[in-house]
Enzyme design. Structure first.
Site, mmCIF file in Angstrom:
data_model
loop_
_atom_site.group_PDB
_atom_site.id
_atom_site.type_symbol
_atom_site.label_atom_id
_atom_site.label_comp_id
_atom_site.label_asym_id
_atom_site.label_seq_id
_atom_site.Cartn_x
_atom_site.Cartn_y
_atom_site.Cartn_z
ATOM 1 N N LYS A 12 0.867 -1.195 0.000
ATOM 2 C CA LYS A 12 0.000 0.000 0.000
ATOM 3 C C LYS A 12 0.894 1.232 0.000
ATOM 4 O O LYS A 12 1.572 1.532 0.973
ATOM 5 C CB LYS A 12 -0.913 0.059 1.227
ATOM 6 C CG LYS A 12 -1.937 1.191 1.059
ATOM 7 C CD LYS A 12 -2.526 1.696 2.347
ATOM 8 C CE LYS A 12 -1.795 2.805 3.015
ATOM 9 N NZ LYS A 12 -1.680 4.084 2.274
ATOM 10 N N GLU A 66 10.095 0.885 10.510
ATOM 11 C CA GLU A 66 11.151 1.876 10.237
ATOM 12 C C GLU A 66 10.508 3.231 10.439
ATOM 13 O O GLU A 66 9.743 3.690 9.584
ATOM 14 C CB GLU A 66 11.623 1.764 8.791
ATOM 15 C CG GLU A 66 12.138 0.398 8.385
ATOM 16 C CD GLU A 66 13.501 0.122 8.956
ATOM 17 O OE1 GLU A 66 14.286 1.068 9.094
ATOM 18 O OE2 GLU A 66 13.766 -1.031 9.285
ATOM 19 N N CYS A 117 14.481 10.568 6.819
ATOM 20 C CA CYS A 117 14.451 10.086 8.207
ATOM 21 C C CYS A 117 15.820 10.093 8.870
ATOM 22 O O CYS A 117 15.924 10.206 10.078
ATOM 23 C CB CYS A 117 13.868 8.683 8.253
ATOM 24 S SG CYS A 117 14.849 7.500 7.306
ATOM 25 N N GLU A 142 10.905 15.662 15.434
ATOM 26 C CA GLU A 142 11.302 15.619 14.028
ATOM 27 C C GLU A 142 10.730 16.839 13.294
ATOM 28 O O GLU A 142 9.525 17.104 13.372
ATOM 29 C CB GLU A 142 10.759 14.319 13.410
ATOM 30 C CG GLU A 142 11.386 13.962 12.090
ATOM 31 C CD GLU A 142 10.846 12.631 11.542
ATOM 32 O OE1 GLU A 142 9.631 12.368 11.645
ATOM 33 O OE2 GLU A 142 11.660 11.858 11.000
HETATM 34 P P1 NAD Z 1 2.785 8.360 7.881
HETATM 35 O O1 NAD Z 1 2.996 7.559 9.108
HETATM 36 O O2 NAD Z 1 1.882 9.521 7.943
HETATM 37 O O3 NAD Z 1 2.241 7.450 6.683
HETATM 38 C C1 NAD Z 1 2.937 6.319 6.233
HETATM 39 C C2 NAD Z 1 1.964 5.316 5.666
HETATM 40 O O4 NAD Z 1 1.136 4.817 6.716
HETATM 41 C C3 NAD Z 1 1.036 5.855 4.579
HETATM 42 O O5 NAD Z 1 0.932 4.891 3.554
HETATM 43 C C4 NAD Z 1 -0.279 6.012 5.323
HETATM 44 O O6 NAD Z 1 -1.395 5.881 4.469
HETATM 45 C C5 NAD Z 1 -0.207 4.829 6.274
HETATM 46 N N1 NAD Z 1 -1.085 4.931 7.449
HETATM 47 C C6 NAD Z 1 -1.538 6.047 8.072
HETATM 48 N N2 NAD Z 1 -2.339 5.710 9.116
HETATM 49 C C7 NAD Z 1 -2.391 4.358 9.144
HETATM 50 C C8 NAD Z 1 -3.035 3.411 9.994
HETATM 51 N N3 NAD Z 1 -3.808 3.792 11.012
HETATM 52 N N4 NAD Z 1 -2.847 2.097 9.744
HETATM 53 C C9 NAD Z 1 -2.056 1.690 8.732
HETATM 54 N N5 NAD Z 1 -1.443 2.535 7.886
HETATM 55 C C10 NAD Z 1 -1.583 3.856 8.093
HETATM 56 O O7 NAD Z 1 4.256 8.793 7.414
HETATM 57 P P2 NAD Z 1 4.653 9.754 6.225
HETATM 58 O O8 NAD Z 1 4.275 11.147 6.611
HETATM 59 O O9 NAD Z 1 4.178 9.181 4.945
HETATM 60 O O10 NAD Z 1 6.251 9.618 6.225
HETATM 61 C C11 NAD Z 1 7.111 10.434 6.969
HETATM 62 C C12 NAD Z 1 7.630 9.680 8.172
HETATM 63 O O11 NAD Z 1 8.283 8.487 7.756
HETATM 64 C C13 NAD Z 1 8.681 10.465 8.925
HETATM 65 O O12 NAD Z 1 8.458 10.353 10.311
HETATM 66 C C14 NAD Z 1 9.992 9.758 8.559
HETATM 67 O O13 NAD Z 1 11.016 9.889 9.496
HETATM 68 C C15 NAD Z 1 9.532 8.353 8.416
HETATM 69 N N6 NAD Z 1 10.455 7.575 7.586
HETATM 70 C C16 NAD Z 1 11.259 6.654 8.190
HETATM 71 C C17 NAD Z 1 12.181 5.931 7.440
HETATM 72 C C18 NAD Z 1 13.091 4.901 8.085
HETATM 73 O O14 NAD Z 1 13.709 4.163 7.351
HETATM 74 N N7 NAD Z 1 13.164 4.833 9.397
HETATM 75 C C19 NAD Z 1 12.270 6.140 6.069
HETATM 76 C C20 NAD Z 1 11.419 7.076 5.474
HETATM 77 C C21 NAD Z 1 10.512 7.794 6.253
#
Ligand code: NAD
Length: 478
Positions: A173, A248, A282, A381
């Site tokens: 997804k 992650e 990240c 962050e």
């Molecule tokens: P997010 O958590 O808002 O969304 C990520 C995904 O989760 C999306 O596909 C979203 O639709 C889904 N999602 C949202 N609510 C959900 C739920 N209740 N159940 C299941 N899925 C759900 O994150 P974002 O804003 O897309 O990404 C930014 C974040 O990602 C930052 O905090 C960044 O640090 C982190 N990140 C971490 C890494 C790593 O490797 N550690 C890499 C890239 C990004």
């Protein structure tokens, strides 16, 4: 005319009857495409297809599975420029970086394919005469990959490649912010003729489709990259079924600059790290602790570099250093954090506001000084081109402040003194530590966060093994 994408389930593109999600360019607000908000039934179909396909996929030899990964990689390379442009249009990163992301994705698929002949078990000596003990590596079964928007194309491969090479099937997804590249990826999977059901893609929002996937009792692993708050929700949902999770999550990387450091190198590495992908990475420098003796020299060099950073619509002007932030919420969040930092006593010495652009979610390259560790800007962050700097008096102080965080993803240290570098490595409690360089992990490393930054990790041998479980066979043979 915008493109109308369809879910990819059981080897077919299937038209969803439900609502559509519109995808827009964050630099121009132009409507780019629409993707499905999948219905409950379609999500269940995708999981069912992955379940049915898994035993057959596992029965193939690993080298046969590798052939499919390589075929996808080859198709990605054949369309690299077009894919990079798609990523830039929907996510906002500059074209050069989007091209790096596409190339890295193809290389990652090839790299994971190379593991085909190396997924080894163990033979363990027994205490019993006439017995052999074998430790086998087995696939977990049906995996789910839920993706963020910041490196949306690469993250498909980071989930799919280790899952598939080890004999699992997957349902992906993508983020509702950046789904187009994922639907293009599915087209390449289809052209590469992967067996039906091995790779499935469903569009949709997190609260609906993401929640349904992670709470399904019919899946065996949820591999998630995204924010801490969502990671927590996913873990709770998966916990009801005792489904495994691989998380992650976010980071708040400290960059430590010591008095003996090469200050030019430190300033360049830290600024590059804060500007890449408009600060939405990240593992990039989110806070700086600089030793007092070099604080003003370092700060001057940082300000000079950040002041020279150019920004704008990366399609209209491919030479800019930074594109827009991903959306209005991202821009408002960064603006509000800098406002609160001002209120907390930080001094904005560069930038500190929305960029004066007619369109797009642009924030000025920003540097803050007089920051204190108790300020939100040093603890949460930011995910934008904003660099807060705090002066410290020793390595020990910097390490202790660096470690005092719920985040534990990455950290970096700039010094010419090997013993200080080693002392920092031995005392920093982070999944990754970079010495005299910034950001970007290697695919053969192991990217894993401690504390709230995650559970488990990705890449390399250890990332591969996260997609396997063990079976120990005790064979009494006389
Ligand atoms: P997010 O958590 O808002 O969304 C990520 C995904 O989760 C999306 O596909 C979203 O639709 C889904 N999602 C949202 N609510 C959900 C739920 N209740 N159940 C299941 N899925 C759900 O994150 P974002 O804003 O897309 O990404 C930014 C974040 O990602 C930052 O905090 C960044 O640090 C982190 N990140 C971490 C890494 C790593 O490797 N550690 C890499 C890239 C990004």
């Amino acid at each position: 005319m915008t493109t109308h994408y369809e879910n990819y389930i059981d080897g077919r593109f299937v038209d969803g009857a439900g609502e559509r999600i519109e995808v827009r360019n964050p630099a121009s607000d132009a409507l780019l495409a629409s993707v499905p908000e999948s219905t409950d039934g379609q999500v269940a179909e995708a999981i069912g297809a992955a379940r049915r396909a898994q035993p057959g996929w596992e029965k193939l030899t690993a080298i046969q599975r590798a052939g499919y990964l390589r075929a996808v990689a080859q198709r990605i390379r054949g369309k690299a420029d077009a894919l990079a442009e798609i990523i830039t249009r929907e996510q906002g990163k500059v074209l050069g970086l989007a091209r790096v992301e596409v190339d890295f994705t193809a290389d990652y698929l090839d790299y994971m394919a190379e593991w085909a002949r190396r997924i080894e078990g163990e033979i363990i000596p027994s205490d019993r005469p006439g017995e052999s003990i074998f430790l086998m590596r087995r696939p977990i079964g049906v995996t789910v990959g839920i993706l963020p928007w910041n490196f949306p194309f690469f993250l498909i491969a980071r989930k799919m490649a280790p899952a598939l090479i080890t004999g699992n099937t997957i349902v992906i997804k993508p983020s509702e912010e950046t789904p187009i590249n994922a639907f293009e990826f599915a087209r390449l999977v289809h052209e590469a003729e992967l067996p039906a059901g091995v790779f499935n893609l469903v569009g949709g929002r997190g609260a609906s489709v993401g929640a349904q996937l992670s709470s399904s009792p019919d899946i065996d692993l949820v591999s998630f990259t995204g924010s801490v708050a969502t990671g927590r929700r996913i873990m709770l949902a998966a916990g009801a079924n005792l489904t495994r999770v691989n998380l992650e999550l976010g980071g708040k990387a400290p960059a430590i600059v010591l008095g003996d450091a090469d200050i030019d190198l430190a300033a360049k590495a830290i600024c590059d790290s804060r500007v890449i992908n408009t600060g939405q990475v990240c593992n990039c420098a989110e806070r700086v602790y600089v030793e007092r003796s070099v604080a003003s020299e370092f700060t001057d060099k940082v300000v000079a570099r950040m002041a020279a950073v150019t920004y704008g619509d990366p399609i209209a002007d491919p030479n800019v250093d930074m594109g827009p932030l991903v959306n209005r919420q991202g821009l408002d969040k960064v603006s509000a954090m800098v406002q609160r930092a001002r209120g907390d006593g930080a001094e904005v010495i560069l930038g500190g506001g929305e960029a004066p652009m007619e369109r797009g979610y642009h924030y000025l390259p920003t540097v803050l000084v007089n920051c204190r560790h108790d300020m939100e800007i040093m603890r949460d962050e930011i995910f934008g081109p904003v660099l807060p700097i705090q002066v410290v008096d020793s390595l020990e102080e910097a390490v202790s402040l660096g470690n005092d965080s719920v985040y534990g993803l990455t950290s970096s240290v700039f010094t010419r003194d090997l013993s200080k570098a080693m002392q920092a490595c031995n005392t920093l409690r982070f999944g990754e530590t970079y010495i005299n360089r910034e950001h970007f992990e290697a695919m053969q490393g192991f990217h894993a966060g401690r504390r709230h930054s995650g559970i488990g990790g990705a890449d390399g041998k250890h990332g591969l093994l996260e997609y396997t479980e063990t079976q120990v066979v005790y064979m009494q043979h006389g």
